[in-house]
Scaffold this active site. Structure first.
Site, PDB file in Angstrom:
ATOM      1  N   ASP C   8      -4.646   0.178  -2.077  1.00 14.53           N
ATOM      2  CA  ASP C   8      -6.094   0.163  -2.288  1.00 14.53           C
ATOM      3  C   ASP C   8      -6.659   1.541  -2.659  1.00 14.53           C
ATOM      4  O   ASP C   8      -6.650   2.464  -1.845  1.00 14.53           O
ATOM      5  CB  ASP C   8      -6.828  -0.314  -1.032  1.00 14.53           C
ATOM      6  CG  ASP C   8      -6.257  -1.597  -0.436  1.00 14.53           C
ATOM      7  OD1 ASP C   8      -5.021  -1.732  -0.381  1.00 14.53           O
ATOM      8  OD2 ASP C   8      -7.049  -2.429   0.007  1.00 14.53           O
ATOM      9  N   GLU C  39      -9.400  -2.779  -5.127  1.00  8.42           N
ATOM     10  CA  GLU C  39     -10.548  -3.476  -4.547  1.00  8.42           C
ATOM     11  C   GLU C  39     -11.615  -2.565  -3.943  1.00  8.42           C
ATOM     12  O   GLU C  39     -12.715  -3.024  -3.664  1.00  8.42           O
ATOM     13  CB  GLU C  39     -10.084  -4.492  -3.499  1.00  8.42           C
ATOM     14  CG  GLU C  39      -9.561  -3.852  -2.233  1.00  8.42           C
ATOM     15  CD  GLU C  39      -9.691  -4.774  -1.015  1.00  8.42           C
ATOM     16  OE1 GLU C  39     -10.053  -5.940  -1.154  1.00  8.42           O
ATOM     17  OE2 GLU C  39      -9.432  -4.283   0.099  1.00  8.42           O
ATOM     18  N   ASN C  40     -11.267  -1.286  -3.702  1.00  3.47           N
ATOM     19  CA  ASN C  40     -12.262  -0.378  -3.135  1.00  3.47           C
ATOM     20  C   ASN C  40     -12.551   0.799  -4.059  1.00  3.47           C
ATOM     21  O   ASN C  40     -13.042   1.838  -3.631  1.00  3.47           O
ATOM     22  CB  ASN C  40     -11.793   0.160  -1.779  1.00  3.47           C
ATOM     23  CG  ASN C  40     -11.371  -0.925  -0.823  1.00  3.47           C
ATOM     24  OD1 ASN C  40     -10.189  -1.141  -0.591  1.00  3.47           O
ATOM     25  ND2 ASN C  40     -12.331  -1.640  -0.293  1.00  3.47           N
ATOM     26  N   ASN C  67     -10.089  -8.970  -0.457  1.00  4.23           N
ATOM     27  CA  ASN C  67     -11.361  -9.460   0.070  1.00  4.23           C
ATOM     28  C   ASN C  67     -12.573  -8.737  -0.526  1.00  4.23           C
ATOM     29  O   ASN C  67     -13.670  -9.268  -0.510  1.00  4.23           O
ATOM     30  CB  ASN C  67     -11.384  -9.350   1.597  1.00  4.23           C
ATOM     31  CG  ASN C  67     -11.031  -7.978   2.100  1.00  4.23           C
ATOM     32  OD1 ASN C  67     -10.023  -7.393   1.689  1.00  4.23           O
ATOM     33  ND2 ASN C  67     -11.834  -7.439   2.992  1.00  4.23           N
ATOM     34  N   HIS C  68     -12.371  -7.537  -1.076  1.00  4.00           N
ATOM     35  CA  HIS C  68     -13.501  -6.817  -1.674  1.00  4.00           C
ATOM     36  C   HIS C  68     -13.646  -7.087  -3.176  1.00  4.00           C
ATOM     37  O   HIS C  68     -14.414  -6.397  -3.852  1.00  4.00           O
ATOM     38  CB  HIS C  68     -13.360  -5.314  -1.426  1.00  4.00           C
ATOM     39  CG  HIS C  68     -13.683  -4.912  -0.027  1.00  4.00           C
ATOM     40  ND1 HIS C  68     -14.971  -4.869   0.453  1.00  4.00           N
ATOM     41  CD2 HIS C  68     -12.894  -4.568   1.018  1.00  4.00           C
ATOM     42  CE1 HIS C  68     -14.964  -4.493   1.720  1.00  4.00           C
ATOM     43  NE2 HIS C  68     -13.710  -4.315   2.101  1.00  4.00           N
ATOM     44  N   HIS C 153      -2.111  -9.062   0.482  1.00  2.51           N
ATOM     45  CA  HIS C 153      -3.285  -8.344   0.981  1.00  2.51           C
ATOM     46  C   HIS C 153      -3.664  -8.938   2.335  1.00  2.51           C
ATOM     47  O   HIS C 153      -4.183 -10.045   2.407  1.00  2.51           O
ATOM     48  CB  HIS C 153      -4.418  -8.518  -0.038  1.00  2.51           C
ATOM     49  CG  HIS C 153      -5.559  -7.580   0.160  1.00  2.51           C
ATOM     50  ND1 HIS C 153      -5.523  -6.272  -0.245  1.00  2.51           N
ATOM     51  CD2 HIS C 153      -6.771  -7.741   0.737  1.00  2.51           C
ATOM     52  CE1 HIS C 153      -6.655  -5.666   0.057  1.00  2.51           C
ATOM     53  NE2 HIS C 153      -7.428  -6.543   0.672  1.00  2.51           N
ATOM     54  N   HIS C 178      -4.353  -3.601   1.996  1.00  2.00           N
ATOM     55  CA  HIS C 178      -5.533  -3.912   2.821  1.00  2.00           C
ATOM     56  C   HIS C 178      -5.673  -3.067   4.089  1.00  2.00           C
ATOM     57  O   HIS C 178      -6.794  -2.792   4.501  1.00  2.00           O
ATOM     58  CB  HIS C 178      -5.595  -5.389   3.224  1.00  2.00           C
ATOM     59  CG  HIS C 178      -6.753  -5.735   4.118  1.00  2.00           C
ATOM     60  ND1 HIS C 178      -8.064  -5.787   3.672  1.00  2.00           N
ATOM     61  CD2 HIS C 178      -6.820  -6.022   5.442  1.00  2.00           C
ATOM     62  CE1 HIS C 178      -8.864  -6.124   4.682  1.00  2.00           C
ATOM     63  NE2 HIS C 178      -8.147  -6.261   5.760  1.00  2.00           N
ATOM     64  N   HIS C 180      -4.920  -0.030   4.458  1.00  2.00           N
ATOM     65  CA  HIS C 180      -5.260   1.341   4.043  1.00  2.00           C
ATOM     66  C   HIS C 180      -4.401   2.389   4.741  1.00  2.00           C
ATOM     67  O   HIS C 180      -4.780   3.562   4.783  1.00  2.00           O
ATOM     68  CB  HIS C 180      -6.762   1.627   4.234  1.00  2.00           C
ATOM     69  CG  HIS C 180      -7.651   0.884   3.287  1.00  2.00           C
ATOM     70  ND1 HIS C 180      -8.899   1.327   2.923  1.00  2.00           N
ATOM     71  CD2 HIS C 180      -7.476  -0.283   2.615  1.00  2.00           C
ATOM     72  CE1 HIS C 180      -9.451   0.469   2.080  1.00  2.00           C
ATOM     73  NE2 HIS C 180      -8.609  -0.518   1.890  1.00  2.00           N
TER      74      HIS C 180
HETATM   75 FE   LIG Z   1      -8.983  -5.580   1.781  1.00  2.00          FE
HETATM   76 FE   LIG Z   2      -8.998  -2.362   0.815  1.00  2.00          FE
END
Ligand SMILES: [Fe+2]
Ligand SMILES: [Fe+2]
Ligand SMILES: [Fe+2]
Ligand SMILES: [Fe+2]
Ligand SMILES: [Fe+2]
Ligand SMILES: [Fe+2]
Ligand SMILES: [Fe+2]
Ligand SMILES: [Fe+2]
Lengths: 268, 268, 268, 268
Positions: C8, C39-40, C67-68, C153, C178, C180
């Site tokens: 991520d 995603e981030n 999810n993001h 993830h 996910h 991190h």
């Molecule tokens: Fe995530």
């Molecule tokens: Fe993430």
């Protein structure tokens, strides 16, 4: 004495129901004190000073909240100076506002309202049982306080019922909020505390917990962020429980539900 | 036609209430079909073949379950061969048993019962909305099936209400279970589907969701494993909803609550 | 062949690390294909078309999410037309975009990237195991596809490891995102699939999962909404895993971690 | 001084790795103190007095636990009298045992070990931040205590990192457990506290978090209770972090990972 507790007010439909019906119910039922949970009063998210004023104007003595307490940032300075607006007592030390307050009715009765939040399926606040134990220890039910009402704001029925039994004999009533659905399990526990798992929301029941049903439903189906949730706009139902207590003991004599207006079956 | 759905039976207190009252209620209310949720019938955890027989003997036509379906391992071979016992339809493919079944009443009416489980704050089963859509697509309400009942077994009121609206007009009734507390929000949705968030458990309400209150309460307070939970043994309340439908359309004409025996306020 | 998967990307610190290091790593390590989870990338929340272009420019072949994915609304039309940007495959049918794609390298190797999301402690998407089974069934590893990479993830290590074993022998690599945080458990499973629970974020590790530590920490302490979270701005670490496979079988020969820049111990 | 912390011991494979390697590592690395997390030592569930004795025999000075602390009931009287076995400090008052203890090494150094548990995606214990603040306030790092080690037992990387930063400069090391996977993010925070999100389990990594992979995986797929989980029986990897501190300040000079035996890449 006689007290009424109305559940989570959701948006305008809920506010309208409360503002319209509370004055009449106070009079007709001979209520000594009225508490509402206002955590969703501002378009479904939090509450504002203006709405608090509107509710007090209509005859609401105390406003409780819950997990949505802080949705409107402007309420933070307000809650720090007006003890008629409570937030759950088991927020950590240093949280603005109060979780309990002692009120006096015009007839001189002392009423304590405690707002507490559960933890199962919710945020991990401090232990609600220890917080209640500490607060209840301050009062002698029937002497220092004629009536003690606990608004237990929670998701899981098991935790709410456990809190009811935990307070049995020490509070006049333990009444639930947060699920936005009235339960039909109001009764007086063996120790004399009136209990109901949830008094239900004040709002439009042709909805998903008070919010427009299409958008709310799509969130479960699509698993993507959708349109912003907003309150349903049909006629609201005021949902509440009325508890009658014995002033000498502070214990409950009866509990009965109130449902007025909107979609749900009306109480007499 | 007229159908009754009784919520989660918890232990002996719940079984006794059902066995005692169902025959009388069938007769007095003129019920055509009776469904109960039996997921906690065996000492609070699952159900056995013997209990199924006892319930059928008392006039129960169909038994639904939920997250506790598998607590008694002996039920696995049974559920795989008796379609009167259902488990939620949205378990993954390959799960023993069925999630829906079509029954025929003595008067020849076709009744479909669908058992579905929510996911919020529960285990991640398959999508309940798609499962319902697929199952409901098999029947023409009012023609292929005179009545379709959905037992929505779930924790969050928002998800249960979303499922109610999702089925509105396609099922006769969407009635909730799992919370073990009856809700007072029974009404007929705009499309003609009777809806109630939870019909409540059949069991002793002087308890924590049917289990002995001291032990259940201590789990929240002590955060350590304690004594094993066991059902409370006081008199049980049978909690149910009765839905009356129009055989031509399959839609609901009315829904009303039933509470008989035990602690809760009794219905007429 | 040789593939690198970077975890991520969090904000500018993460983007800078990727843009700076990927070209050099491609060259020095002789990478055939580079995948990043983005995603981030957009200030910690989602990704934009502009950022996708920037990453592709730097030599990224495929971008996965989680999810993001939808935090930036503008990405919805983009993801629906550029198959180099994936979202988890187990979103319900009808979700914009794709959960898997087959790429071809300049040397003609076929590479399949599958993005899947776990469910434990996360949103209830469709079953990731069945989704993977269906997707993996489309390819013959070593023939139809020289390499199959799964970005899993997820939050719970138990679910990610279960997915690793589930895919063992059918995918070249199952690499996590996910959390991190890079894990040190990279190894080749018995069936020949390279596995690592998480490859770690690309971002500033003097932070709380890439976000400024003071604000993030206060959320746990104060239990009230605080300042908006924003990415930490110190030098980022690029975290990744490099997997080498046998083109004839598609199975992994080795997996090794890459950590370049910023706070964490550097890999050779 | 030099301390080693080994993560969750899972079953016989984990115990064997610890019993075999700790004596050698003590000697070769010149360790002054050894802590292990033993919450899964007894066939994956809890710990027994016999296992504690076995671990102490092998050179373990202190044993921490977590959410599995109470899985073996026989440990309750034991933990109430042997302060070398800790349970998380933020269990509610009245919980048997201790959450922290001050030890003295043969060379006279004072070592404090604190065991704390996170709350996100876990049970709602008392606030870990306030519990740590209270405990850390008792010691003057570098004077009253040469070394303070915090075992942060938690699921979410965000909460563990927040606790790391919260303790930065007040503890010698904050090292994580519970995820059963070693992370590669060990570093010394700006204030001088060594931090690693998880040191990883001691157990067989060809598994699902130490348990036999087939049964564990089926639980995610089938959503029904299956066979009882039991530890994988292949060779275990001892996973740990070694922290070197300055006795005058109590702050960390370095942190490095240890992985010996079994499936994972070995450290030098
Ligand atoms: Fe995530
Ligand atoms: Fe993430
Ligand atoms: Fe609410
Ligand atoms: Fe709420
Ligand atoms: Fe249930
Ligand atoms: Fe139940
Ligand atoms: Fe644990
Ligand atoms: Fe563990």
């Amino acid at each position: 004495m006689k007290i009424m507790f109305c559940g989570d007010i959701v948006g305008r439909a809920g506010r309208d129901a409360v503002v319209k019906e509370v004055p009449r119910l106070r009079r007709e039922l001979g209520l000594d004190f009225v508490v509402v949970n206002g955590e969703n009063a501002a378009a479904g998210f939090g509450i504002t000073a203006k709405i608090c004023a509107e509710l007090h104007e209509a005859g609401v003595d105390c406003i409780t909240t819950g997990n949505h307490a802080w949705d409107q940032r402007e309420i933070i300075p307000y809650i720090a100076q007006d003890k008629r607006l409570l937030r759950p007592i088991n927020f950590p030390p240093g949280t603005p506002g109060w979780g309990a307050n002692l009120f006096q009715t015009p007839r001189g009765q002392k009423v304590v309202v405690i707002n507490v939040m559960c933890r199962l399926f919710m945020d991990a606040l401090d232990d609600p049982f220890r917080a209640l134990d500490a607060e209840l220890s301050k009062y002698a039910l029937g002497r220092g306080a004629q009536l003690i009402l606990v608004d237990v704001h929670g998701e899981a029925t098991s935790e709410k019922q456990s809190i009811g039994h935990f307070c049995d004999g020490r509070a006049s009533a333990v009444l639930g909020s947060h699920s936005h659905v009235p339960t039909a399990d109001g009764w007086v526990l063996p120790g004399g505390t009136a209990y109901q798992t949830d008094v239900g929301m004040c709002g439009d029941y042709d909805s998903v917990i008070g919010m427009k049903k299409e958008v709310a439903m799509q969130r479960f189906i699509r698993k993507m962020p959708g349109e912003r949730l907003s309150p349903a706009e049909g006629e609201g139902t005021l949902c509440a429980a009325v508890v009658e207590t014995d002033d000498r003991t502070g214990l409950a004599k009866s509990i009965r539900p109130v449902r007025v207006g909107g979609r749900l079956a009306q109480t007499a």
